[in-house]
Motif scaffolding. Structure first.
Motif, PDB file in Angstrom:
ATOM      1  N   ARG A   1       0.915  -0.788   0.062  1.00  7.36           N
ATOM      2  CA  ARG A   1      -0.001  -0.082  -0.106  1.00  7.36           C
ATOM      3  C   ARG A   1       0.737   1.503   0.127  1.00  7.36           C
ATOM      4  O   ARG A   1       0.805   2.288   0.149  1.00  7.36           O
ATOM      5  CB  ARG A   1      -0.887   0.021   0.868  1.00  7.36           C
ATOM      6  CG  ARG A   1      -2.226  -1.579   1.154  1.00  7.36           C
ATOM      7  CD  ARG A   1      -2.935  -0.889   2.365  1.00  7.36           C
ATOM      8  NE  ARG A   1      -2.822  -1.455   3.545  1.00  7.36           N
ATOM      9  CZ  ARG A   1      -2.033  -1.878   4.322  1.00  7.36           C
ATOM     10  NH1 ARG A   1      -2.302  -2.872   4.233  1.00  7.36           N
ATOM     11  NH2 ARG A   1      -1.341  -1.380   5.706  1.00  7.36           N
ATOM     12  N   LYS A   2       1.882   1.123   0.399  1.00  6.02           N
ATOM     13  CA  LYS A   2       3.156   2.334   0.396  1.00  6.02           C
ATOM     14  C   LYS A   2       2.882   2.935  -0.914  1.00  6.02           C
ATOM     15  O   LYS A   2       3.671   4.001  -1.910  1.00  6.02           O
ATOM     16  CB  LYS A   2       3.959   1.690   1.075  1.00  6.02           C
ATOM     17  CG  LYS A   2       5.539   2.787   0.855  1.00  6.02           C
ATOM     18  CD  LYS A   2       6.281   2.696   2.767  1.00  6.02           C
ATOM     19  CE  LYS A   2       7.070   3.530   2.281  1.00  6.02           C
ATOM     20  NZ  LYS A   2       7.826   3.164   3.115  1.00  6.02           N
ATOM     21  N   THR A   3       4.166   1.785  -2.161  1.00  4.56           N
ATOM     22  CA  THR A   3       4.442   2.142  -3.412  1.00  4.56           C
ATOM     23  C   THR A   3       3.457   1.992  -4.198  1.00  4.56           C
ATOM     24  O   THR A   3       3.438   2.197  -5.625  1.00  4.56           O
ATOM     25  CB  THR A   3       5.708   1.117  -3.741  1.00  4.56           C
ATOM     26  OG1 THR A   3       5.130  -0.311  -3.263  1.00  4.56           O
ATOM     27  CG2 THR A   3       6.403   1.587  -2.611  1.00  4.56           C
TER      28      THR A   3
ATOM     29  N   LYS B   1      13.357  -9.071   1.212  1.00  3.85           N
ATOM     30  CA  LYS B   1      14.913  -8.526   1.376  1.00  3.85           C
ATOM     31  C   LYS B   1      13.543  -6.511   2.183  1.00  3.85           C
ATOM     32  O   LYS B   1      14.719  -5.962   2.600  1.00  3.85           O
ATOM     33  CB  LYS B   1      14.853  -7.902   0.165  1.00  3.85           C
ATOM     34  CG  LYS B   1      15.739  -8.489  -0.555  1.00  3.85           C
ATOM     35  CD  LYS B   1      15.998  -8.991  -2.207  1.00  3.85           C
ATOM     36  CE  LYS B   1      17.070  -9.383  -2.224  1.00  3.85           C
ATOM     37  NZ  LYS B   1      17.202  -9.443  -3.972  1.00  3.85           N
ATOM     38  N   LEU B   2      12.738  -6.535   1.949  1.00  5.90           N
ATOM     39  CA  LEU B   2      11.704  -5.080   2.065  1.00  5.90           C
ATOM     40  C   LEU B   2      11.660  -5.533   3.538  1.00  5.90           C
ATOM     41  O   LEU B   2      11.922  -4.751   4.059  1.00  5.90           O
ATOM     42  CB  LEU B   2      10.851  -5.401   1.887  1.00  5.90           C
ATOM     43  CG  LEU B   2      10.469  -4.824   0.317  1.00  5.90           C
ATOM     44  CD1 LEU B   2       9.246  -4.891  -0.297  1.00  5.90           C
ATOM     45  CD2 LEU B   2      10.927  -3.648   0.048  1.00  5.90           C
TER      46      LEU B   2
ATOM     47  N   ASN C   1       9.366  -3.673   9.975  1.00  3.45           N
ATOM     48  CA  ASN C   1       7.564  -3.083  10.099  1.00  3.45           C
ATOM     49  C   ASN C   1       7.290  -3.129   8.660  1.00  3.45           C
ATOM     50  O   ASN C   1       6.282  -2.575   8.588  1.00  3.45           O
ATOM     51  CB  ASN C   1       7.767  -1.652  11.302  1.00  3.45           C
ATOM     52  CG  ASN C   1       7.707  -1.906  12.544  1.00  3.45           C
ATOM     53  OD1 ASN C   1       7.646  -3.433  13.448  1.00  3.45           O
ATOM     54  ND2 ASN C   1       8.832  -1.379  13.123  1.00  3.45           N
ATOM     55  N   TYR C   2       8.616  -2.944   7.979  1.00  4.26           N
ATOM     56  CA  TYR C   2       7.451  -3.098   6.621  1.00  4.26           C
ATOM     57  C   TYR C   2       6.422  -3.722   5.909  1.00  4.26           C
ATOM     58  O   TYR C   2       5.545  -3.009   5.570  1.00  4.26           O
ATOM     59  CB  TYR C   2       8.816  -2.629   5.427  1.00  4.26           C
ATOM     60  CG  TYR C   2       8.412  -2.403   4.099  1.00  4.26           C
ATOM     61  CD1 TYR C   2       8.508  -0.942   4.065  1.00  4.26           C
ATOM     62  CD2 TYR C   2       7.761  -2.977   2.971  1.00  4.26           C
ATOM     63  CE1 TYR C   2       8.587  -0.563   2.429  1.00  4.26           C
ATOM     64  CE2 TYR C   2       7.514  -2.461   1.729  1.00  4.26           C
ATOM     65  CZ  TYR C   2       7.394  -1.178   1.815  1.00  4.26           C
ATOM     66  OH  TYR C   2       7.189  -0.280   1.026  1.00  4.26           O
ATOM     67  N   PRO C   3       5.995  -4.894   6.196  1.00 11.84           N
ATOM     68  CA  PRO C   3       5.012  -6.161   5.807  1.00 11.84           C
ATOM     69  C   PRO C   3       3.423  -5.114   6.484  1.00 11.84           C
ATOM     70  O   PRO C   3       2.724  -5.264   5.993  1.00 11.84           O
ATOM     71  CB  PRO C   3       5.200  -7.160   6.500  1.00 11.84           C
ATOM     72  CG  PRO C   3       6.993  -7.115   6.790  1.00 11.84           C
ATOM     73  CD  PRO C   3       7.504  -5.975   6.717  1.00 11.84           C
ATOM     74  N   ASN C   4       4.016  -4.047   7.899  1.00 16.85           N
ATOM     75  CA  ASN C   4       2.740  -3.332   7.888  1.00 16.85           C
ATOM     76  C   ASN C   4       1.478  -2.795   6.998  1.00 16.85           C
ATOM     77  O   ASN C   4       0.936  -2.520   6.348  1.00 16.85           O
ATOM     78  CB  ASN C   4       3.351  -2.749   8.730  1.00 16.85           C
ATOM     79  CG  ASN C   4       3.481  -3.585  10.160  1.00 16.85           C
ATOM     80  OD1 ASN C   4       2.315  -4.362  10.640  1.00 16.85           O
ATOM     81  ND2 ASN C   4       4.138  -3.083  11.051  1.00 16.85           N
ATOM     82  N   ASN C   5       2.363  -2.406   5.981  1.00 13.41           N
ATOM     83  CA  ASN C   5       2.134  -1.922   4.383  1.00 13.41           C
ATOM     84  C   ASN C   5       1.603  -3.108   3.579  1.00 13.41           C
ATOM     85  O   ASN C   5       1.113  -2.264   2.479  1.00 13.41           O
ATOM     86  CB  ASN C   5       3.637  -1.637   3.797  1.00 13.41           C
ATOM     87  CG  ASN C   5       4.007  -0.387   4.579  1.00 13.41           C
ATOM     88  OD1 ASN C   5       3.259   0.623   4.959  1.00 13.41           O
ATOM     89  ND2 ASN C   5       5.717  -0.143   4.578  1.00 13.41           N
ATOM     90  N   PHE C   6       1.316  -4.727   3.619  1.00 12.70           N
ATOM     91  CA  PHE C   6       0.966  -5.509   2.456  1.00 12.70           C
ATOM     92  C   PHE C   6      -0.612  -5.500   2.816  1.00 12.70           C
ATOM     93  O   PHE C   6      -0.964  -5.182   4.136  1.00 12.70           O
ATOM     94  CB  PHE C   6       1.698  -6.438   2.789  1.00 12.70           C
ATOM     95  CG  PHE C   6       3.362  -6.244   2.420  1.00 12.70           C
ATOM     96  CD1 PHE C   6       3.540  -5.514   1.748  1.00 12.70           C
ATOM     97  CD2 PHE C   6       4.295  -7.368   2.823  1.00 12.70           C
ATOM     98  CE1 PHE C   6       5.154  -5.018   1.354  1.00 12.70           C
ATOM     99  CE2 PHE C   6       5.242  -7.031   2.564  1.00 12.70           C
ATOM    100  CZ  PHE C   6       5.457  -6.125   1.915  1.00 12.70           C
ATOM    101  N   SER C   7      -1.129  -5.717   2.612  1.00  9.59           N
ATOM    102  CA  SER C   7      -2.660  -6.320   2.291  1.00  9.59           C
ATOM    103  C   SER C   7      -2.470  -7.467   1.599  1.00  9.59           C
ATOM    104  O   SER C   7      -2.508  -7.785   0.385  1.00  9.59           O
ATOM    105  CB  SER C   7      -3.974  -5.195   2.196  1.00  9.59           C
ATOM    106  OG  SER C   7      -3.265  -4.577   0.445  1.00  9.59           O
TER     107      SER C   7
END
Length: 126
Positions: free
Chosen positions: A39-41, A76-77, A83-89
């Motif tokens: 959701r970030k990119t 890698k992210l 915490n980056y996977p908190n951007n995923f859905s």
């Protein structure tokens, strides 16, 4: 099930913390083509499941690993920022038979990758 769009917190809650029986029953009964959206990119990752645990088994790996599911690109992210996977859905694009072969599921997955451009512009690398 096609209307599902789960955050990492929701995925962990459903699969690891509460293990909702109705979710487990439904997600264990089918395989699928799924999409993970950053959701970030706006970039997407397309995956498929094939096996007796269905989508429940695959999504359990994402929940247990903090969101990367041992996928090279997603890891890698994660390694750069855990915490980056908190951007995923996580969402389901198409349900498949629980008895589908890996060959069939992967071919359908390849078609989605091509249609959605996730090899050239997304998070898929194969």
């Amino acid at each position: 099930m096609k209307k599902i769009a789960l955050t990492l917190a929701q995925l962990k809650n459903i699969i690891l913390e509460k293990e909702y029986p109705e979710w487990k029953k439904m997600l264990s009964a089918v395989n699928c083509i799924y999409i993970i959206t950053d959701r970030k990119t706006g970039k997407n990752y397309i995956g498929s499941t094939y096996g007796k645990e269905g989508i429940w088994g695959r999504w359990k790996e994402y929940a247990k690993t903090g969101g990367h599911g041992n996928n090279v690109t997603l890891q890698k992210l994660y390694d750069q920022d855990n915490n980056y996977p908190n951007n995923f859905s996580w969402s389901i694009l198409e349900t498949l038979s629980i008895t589908i072969s890996s060959y069939e599921a992967i071919n359908i997955e390849k078609c989605y990758k091509q249609k959605l451009g996730t090899l050239a512009f997304g998070l898929n690398n194969n």
